[in-house]
Design a protein around this motif. Structure first.
Motif, PDB file in Angstrom:
ATOM      1  N   THR A 112     -65.893 -19.383  26.722  1.00 57.00           N
ATOM      2  CA  THR A 112     -66.662 -20.630  26.644  1.00 57.00           C
ATOM      3  C   THR A 112     -66.543 -21.421  27.934  1.00 57.00           C
ATOM      4  O   THR A 112     -67.525 -21.940  28.459  1.00 57.00           O
ATOM      5  N   VAL A 151     -75.148 -14.422  21.479  1.00 56.91           N
ATOM      6  CA  VAL A 151     -73.944 -14.662  20.667  1.00 56.91           C
ATOM      7  C   VAL A 151     -73.854 -16.092  20.147  1.00 56.91           C
ATOM      8  O   VAL A 151     -73.327 -16.336  19.068  1.00 56.91           O
ATOM      9  N   LEU A 152     -74.359 -17.053  20.895  1.00 52.87           N
ATOM     10  CA  LEU A 152     -74.242 -18.439  20.429  1.00 52.87           C
ATOM     11  C   LEU A 152     -75.504 -18.890  19.713  1.00 52.87           C
ATOM     12  O   LEU A 152     -75.584 -20.010  19.234  1.00 52.87           O
ATOM     13  N   TRP A 166     -81.852 -21.050  19.585  1.00 54.74           N
ATOM     14  CA  TRP A 166     -82.581 -21.970  18.694  1.00 54.74           C
ATOM     15  C   TRP A 166     -82.847 -23.266  19.434  1.00 54.74           C
ATOM     16  O   TRP A 166     -82.184 -23.557  20.438  1.00 54.74           O
TER      17      TRP A 166
END
Lengths: 253, 316, 408, 422
Positions: free
Chosen positions: B15, B211-212, B215
């Protein structure tokens, strides 16, 4: 007692030494000029006195009380006003508003919420008087940001002298002006600072020698000499480090 | 506990590095142009969406290359025809412009791709667990993210220190006037920097999208966070942004892994509240519960205690 | 006194509006408008007057609203008996208190630092509102019955128009106070600090103190507006202090113009109308608002208020006439360009639907619909590019004449 | 979208004309259509669900009533979408619009904040304006408080509330002896908090060896990466996860679990429809379990199949995601016919204690005490096997694996309803 006294004031930016062990005493009522080549530390000296910078070491006392380390507004309130080399105006406010803002503290309004500016007759009268004095009456309602250069400088000077500060620091008040404009400004300075103490930084030697009672020469952050204009003119060290660059010191900067 | 800590650290690094890819762009743009680009995370989102659409026609790997390029070109256009126009109106207008742009991009993304999460997947080539530790897989894709971000960091560093453009960029960061005086076309350098910065954001979007989640809210949730990192790191400092990004990545990850709560702290102090106390919500708070909010707390503390940021030298 | 006349006219307008628009819906919209006007005015005290760009001003609006909603609820439960007319004061006090607590840390510095802290605090408070159920009432929020308090002169505020007039009085007073604040030494110094904090400091004013004062005033009136919101809706939820609300008020101020006292009023009225009515015609209302916002920041930095002021100045000097011709020549292509843009966006938003415009049936699936619209737009933009320089020149010319008249 | 007749005229009137204010006053002619305000988001981030719900509602009105001669002796049903942008203030405004235009029924559902605002707003409006009452039909907001402490005579809920669904979920979990350790994770707001609290209360009570090994809350929409949470789930040794998450938080959580290679069942409330099913795809296979009152695979009845096919033919991009909207409409019409009028008070009284056989053939019941609907509840699993009714045109869908009959879903209510004087 000196009005303003600097003792062993030093200032560094990173590894660059800007001022080193400066001693300076300004006597009440005198007009004191500081001269020196570019990078001598003149502007830094003004910033230290007016509290925009803090000295690394040394002391600054005004009327016998230490002022170094005080925030700039506190120093201003004790009676030191200043002008800037690059005009620092309230650009979106009119010329009149600029001067009125400068008068609020000296006339005891401060950050008041109880007064309406339009109704304060004494305040407005004094701002208008100041406008006349500066010759800016015709530009009364023009935003300061839209002024021509000379008018900006006049207003800059006006902001410094508006209050009743006992010590006024002027940073190159006539720089960039034409001869006639400079002469006007000079007359104005002389008129409004007649009763007050003046500390001046100026490149124009004719101005310096005309106005100053005493002159301090600064080079590479150190005081080389402090003396009357006549004796500065003949000082050998000054000639050596400074006047060589100014071609006899009589030309405009 | 050790296993959780190890995974927390790994995830924090992933991250953190991802955040740095975004923060580096914001820093680059701020240093050069004095503009804090609020819309930066929106370009991250655009990168993900472009890659999603491209990968349906061309496959993932060409998309990995093309989507950041497309994003960068779009960013350069925004600079040329938008920001440059607004620049004349001052810093507040610029910030507000990028704020509006972020809003606009979110709306446009919704218009063209819809509001639901897109089915943007990790390419089959890297869709396997790299290793399994304490019963949990570490996906190969995350390792790829880690490597790619490190590669970008190295590339950026080399580019800034070794190439001619890099030298001009660095000079323009500290002395924009001088660079202009030396005859360089500063507006073009600005456009280039904006393009490179947004392309980096686009790349971050491509690798994070699968992966995150891809949207319309993915930018909003990240935008403020990137801002926080840049401010905590010290405006204009790449090193500061790097440290801050890792710090925040790790801090959040560790905070979630922990299970400390206010109740525990209060119990240590020997204080307890009845369950219907007006402050009951406060003393029930736990560290993992507020973990995603920690960056904001850190921001406020930082601006109070050390306004210039970790490595900053600019006051405003 | 011109300004006294203007205030009297405003009061008369406020009094007359609900007589002209008397349905429940129109009074509701008018009510929302009033609240938006006060909120925007308070925000512009910060932005336009103090030069402080905040992304978290909704916090003070929301907290003021919550204080009022709690007072409303306690009154309904019979714990206290606060008359409704005093609730806005409670809200203002709430806003002031919150501004005092948060402002003392966030106004130490202006510029970007202030903006960043406001963003951080805004996000924190918005998130906390969902977590801290006891005060914020969770998702359902805090609600109360505005008719529960003691009636005033027989008015129990059951009717929308009563609520409107109540709000109108408060908003009028609030606007009066904020206008007066601009005339006080503190208010004027806020502008000075906005323009040049360094100079203000060297004149003896603490920039941080002036900013804090400005912030407190803005927070107080935001709280007042929040209380009016809580009274009008009889409920307040965490949405009120969220970032969306904070963005909304920024949009209002920029739309109307931050440099003028009436700018935010104009922006608030327009935006409330737009967001209430636009969604009936299109599902893209938020997109259009976003475009309007960005367009405004790019091309109208002074907002619509600034445009009107400029036009008025030209009109006063009788120079509007020379603008008419170039303006008229630009109007048609501009309208055509806007139309094609809107139709393109609408087309993109409607898969499988047919859009009937001027006898044409446009369809998203049909390539020719797209090409036709794009071509139409391209022609319009080419025409506009040809005509625009004349308008710009005429605008400059008339403007220059106006400015030179203001000078000696 | 030109959803409503003559909007332009109406708003030109508002914006420009002074005298046309009377246009807003209610008109009630005999053959006047019955207009139902559908106050839900039609724009903004939550619009997808609101749009598709509006289409289902309109289609059902056409399919069942308008095409068969209308209701109450020939009056058409007209559903009017009023966009509330999922915001409380806009909902209040749209309620005022509905009232202004003489609409007497409001259907709404997304967000408990909106439902709560509408419920209290309508309660007060009806009290103050008995001549122009309005009825609220809530099809989806599940905060229990709406039919408990904050219940209102004018509010009817057609969805099972969070505690009821959690009870069914607890039954289902308890019936699976392989599950002993449950991890609860949710968004930190009313619903997530309610799910967590209900799980902690109900699960250990169902079976002695069932324990809660984690009860985690995270800020809504703020989590970028769920992996740290997944690590905690792994470390806790859980063998099932319960979550109230929805939207992107739900998708990210499910993907995180799949990516970490965890073979855990996930029990959810909102893990399908509107793109989520397609996005979950393989990651959700036999993993995602969902509690709801729909029951579509295998199709329980021909009527349900016909309706679904007809709707999908008319709206190829949509699904019948929330068939309880149809139940809501059917019960409303049934009550109107029983009352013989569209007067909200009469209709409300007729709705109380009414029963209906839905298009799936199930019996549902509106409890008079708190206006909460009771219906059989189902647990379905996300799969692509045996799916006749798929979602998002993805081949994936929900297959029913557990049914709790209506009687078993009854829960006590603390509702103390203020009823209007007859």
């Amino acid at each position: 007692m000196s009005l303003l006294r600097l003792e062993q004031v030093s200032k560094q930016f990173g590894r660059t030494r800007v001022l080193h062990a400066v001693d300076l005493a300004i006597e009440p009522g005198e007009c004191h000029a500081i001269i020196g080549p570019n990078g001598a530390g003149k502007s830094t000296l003004f910033h230290l006195i007016s509290g925009l910078l803090r000295p690394d070491s040394g002391q600054i006392a005004f009327e016998g009380k230490p002022i170094h380390g005080l925030p700039s507004e506190q120093i201003a309130r004790r009676g030191i006003a200043r002008s800037f080399q690059i005009s620092q105006l309230f650009t979106r406010l009119s010329v009149f508003e600029n001067l009125r803002c400068a008068l609020l503290w000296p006339m005891g309004y401060g950050c008041s919420l109880r007064h309406l500016l339009g109704r304060e007759k004494a305040l407005n009268a004094r701002a208008d008087a100041l406008l006349d004095e500066l010759g800016l009456q015709a530009l009364r309602d023009v935003p300061a940001g839209e002024l021509a250069y000379a008018a900006q400088r006049a207003l800059e000077l006006g902001l410094a002298i508006a209050g009743d500060a006992r010590l006024i620091l002027l940073d190159e008040p006539v720089a960039g002006m034409s001869h006639s404009e400079a002469a006007q400004a000079l007359a104005l300075i002389r008129r409004v600072t007649a009763e007050r103490t003046l500390l001046l930084v100026e490149h124009d030697m004719s101005v310096v020698f005309e106005l100053a009672d005493r002159i301090t020469v600064l080079a590479r952050g150190e005081v080389i000499a402090t003396d009357t204009p006549a004796r500065i003119r003949t000082n050998a060290r000054v000639q050596e480090v400074y006047l060589g660059t100014g071609a006899g010191g009589q030309s405009d900067a | 506990m050790a296993d959780a800590l190890l995974f927390a650290t790994l995830n924090g690094l992933v991250t953190g590095l991802l955040l740095f890819m975004l923060a580096s762009g914001v820093t680059l743009i701020f240093s050069m142009m004095g503009v804090l680009n609020f819309a930066h995370a929106s370009f991250y989102m655009l990168g993900a969406y472009f890659a999603f659409s491209l990968s349906q026609h061309l496959g993932f790997w060409p998309a990995l290359l093309l989507a950041p390029l497309l994003t960068g070109v779009l960013g350069a256009l925004v600079e040329r025809y938008g920001l440059r126009q607004v620049h004349r109106h001052g810093a507040v207008a610029e910030l507000v412009f990028t704020f509006g742009l972020a809003f606009l991009i979110e709306e446009l993304v919704q218009l063209f791709w819809g509001r639901a999460t897109q089915d943007f997947r990790v390419p089959a080539l890297l869709d396997f667990p790299l290793f399994t530790l304490f019963g949990q897989d570490f996906p190969a894709w995350r390792a790829f993210m880690l490597l790619l971000s490190l590669g970008i960091f190295a590339g950026l560093y080399a580019g800034l220190t070794r190439t001619r453009y890099g030298l001009i960029l660095r000079a323009a960061i500290t002395h924009p006037q001088t660079v202009a005086n030396l005859g360089h076309n500063v507006p073009r350098i600005f456009m280039l920097a904006f393009g490179v910065g947004t392309a980096l954001a686009g790349l971050a979007g491509v690798i994070a999208g699968p992966v995150l989640g891809t949207w319309p809210g993915m930018a909003a949730s990240l935008g403020s966070l990137v801002f926080v990192i840049v401010v905590i790191g010290g405006l204009g400092s790449l090193t500061g942004a790097f440290v801050a990004a890792l710090l925040i990545g790790l801090l959040q990850s560790w905070a979630i892994a922990s299970s400390v709560g206010m109740a525990d702290v209060l119990a240590l102090l020997g204080v307890s509240f009845p369950p219907d106390h007006p402050l009951r919500d406060l003393w029930r708070l736990t560290l993992p519960q507020v973990a995603p909010l920690l960056p904001y707390v850190l921001l406020v503390l930082m601006l109070l205690l050390r306004p210039a940021g970790l490595a900053g030298n600019r006051e405003d | 006194m011109g300004s006294r006349k203007a205030w009297a006219a405003a009061a008369a307008l406020l009094g007359a509006l609900p007589l002209l628009f008397d349905s429940v819906l129109s009074v509701g919209i008018l009510n929302q408008m009033l609240i938006a006007v006060l909120f925007a005015l308070s925000y512009n005290t910060l932005l336009g007057q103090g030069g402080l760009l905040s992304f978290g001003h909704a916090v003070y609006f929301g907290l003021g609203g919550y204080v009022a909603a709690h007072a409303l609820r306690l009154t309904e439960l019979g714990s206290i008996g606060m008359p409704l007319v005093l609730l806005p004061l409670a809200g203002a006090a709430g806003g002031l208190l919150a501004a005092l607590l948060l402002g003392s840390v966030s106004t130490r510095r202006g510029g970007t630092a202030f903006t960043m802290i406001s963003l951080g605090l805004g996000e924190l408070l918005a998130a906390a509102a969902l977590i801290l159920v006891a005060f914020f009432g969770g998702e359902a929020g805090i609600s109360g019955d505005r008719t529960a308090g003691p009636a005033l002169l027989g008015v129990n505020f059951a009717r929308e128009t009563q609520v409107y007039y109540h709000a109108a009085v408060w908003v009028f007073l609030g606007a009066l106070c904020l206008a007066a604040f601009r005339q006080t030494p503190a208010g004027r110094l806020a502008m000075a600090v906005r323009d040049n904090p360094l100079r203000a400091q060297c004149l003896g004013y603490s920039a941080a103190r002036v900013r804090l004062l400005c912030f407190l005033v803005a927070g107080t009136f935001a709280g007042l507006a929040g209380a009016l919101f809580a009274i009008h809706n009889e409920i307040i939820t965490s949405q009120a202090l969220g970032t969306a609300n904070a963005g909304q008020v920024l949009l209002m101020c920029f739309l109307g113009g931050t440099g003028y006292f009436l700018g935010p009023v104009l922006g608030a009225v327009l935006l409330t109308l737009c967001s209430a009515l636009l969604s009936d015609y299109t599902t893209l209302s938020t997109l259009y608002l976003g475009l309007l916002f960005v367009g405004c920041v790019m091309f109208l930095p002074e907002g619509l208020g600034g445009l009107l002021v400029q036009l008025h100045a030209r009109w006063r000097h009788g120079r509007l006439g020379s603008l008419a011709r170039p303006l008229a020549r630009c109007a048609l292509p501009t309208a055509a360009l806007l139309l094609s843009g809107v139709l393109l966006l609408e087309l993109a938003a409607r898969e499988g639907e047919v859009l009937h415009v001027a006898g044409l049936a446009l369809q998203a699936a049909n390539v020719w619909s797209w090409l036709g619209l794009a071509g139409f737009g391209a022609v319009a933009s080419l025409l506009l590019r040809r005509e625009l320089p004349a308008l710009q020149a005429a605008w400059q010319q008339t403007g220059a004449a106006h400015i030179s008249q203001g000078r000696p | 979208m030109f959803r409503m007749p003559l909007p332009a005229l109406r708003h030109l009137a508002l914006a420009t004309s002074l005298a046309l204010g009377s246009l807003f006053s209610p008109l009630t002619l005999a053959q006047e259509p019955i207009r139902i305000a559908f106050i839900d988001p039609q724009s903004g981030s939550f619009a997808a669900t609101g749009n598709s719900a509006y289409q289902v509602l309109t289609f059902a009105a056409e399919h069942y009533y308008n095409s068969r001669g209308g209701v109450l002796g020939g009056r058409r049903l007209e559903v009017v979408a009023l966009d509330n942008k999922a915001a409380v203030a806009d909902s209040q405004l749209q309620l005022r619009r509905a009232i202004s235009e003489g609409m007497q029924f409001v259907i709404s559902g997304q967000s408990s904040a909106v439902a709560s605002a509408l419920s209290t707003g309508i309660e007060r409006h009806n009290e103050r304006n008995p001549e122009a009452r309005v009825l609220l039909l809530n099809y989806a907001a599940v905060d229990p408080v709406l039919t408990e402490d904050a219940c209102s005579f004018w509010h009817f809920r057609f969805d099972a509330h969070a505690d009821m669904k959690m009870a069914v979920m607890a039954d289902h979990i308890a019936a699976n002896p392989a599950i002993t350790r449950v991890y609860v994770i949710g968004q930190d707001y009313s619903f997530g908090q309610a799910v967590g609290a209900a799980a902690a209360r109900l699960l250990p009570a169902r079976r002695a060896d069932l324990q809660l090994v984690g009860n985690e809350l995270h800020p809504i929409g703020q989590v970028k990466d769920f992996t740290p949470y997944i690590s905690k789930i792994v470390a806790s040794g859980a063998n099932a996860v319960v979550t109230g998450n929805w939207g992107a938080d739900m998708v990210a959580l499910a993907h995180g679990i799949a990516d970490a290679g965890l073979d855990l069942p996930v029990y959810t409330f909102y893990a399908a429809y509107d793109g989520i099913t397609r996005t979950l795809g393989e990651a959700g296979r036999n993993r995602i379990h969902m509690v709801h009152n729909d029951h579509a695979n295998p199709f329980p009845s021909d009527e349900r199949r016909d309706f679904t096919r007809a709707f999908e033919a008319a709206h190829p991009e949509l699904n019948v995601t929330q068939p309880r909207l149809v139940n809501t409409l059917m019960m409303l019409v049934q009550a109107m016919e029983a009352a013989g009028s569209s007067d909200p008070l009469q209709v409300a009284l007729a709705l109380e204690d009414s029963r209906l056989t839905t298009m799936t053939g199930e019996q549902i019941w509106m409890r008079p005490q708190d206006h909460q609907l009771f219906a059989p509840l189902h647990v379905s699993v996300h799969t692509d096997e045996g799916i006749e009714f798929d979602l998002d045109r993805s081949g994936w869908g929900l297959r029913t694996v557990h049914t709790t009959p209506l009687e078993a879903t009854l829960t006590p209510s603390s509702c103390q309803m203020q009823r209007p004087a007859p």
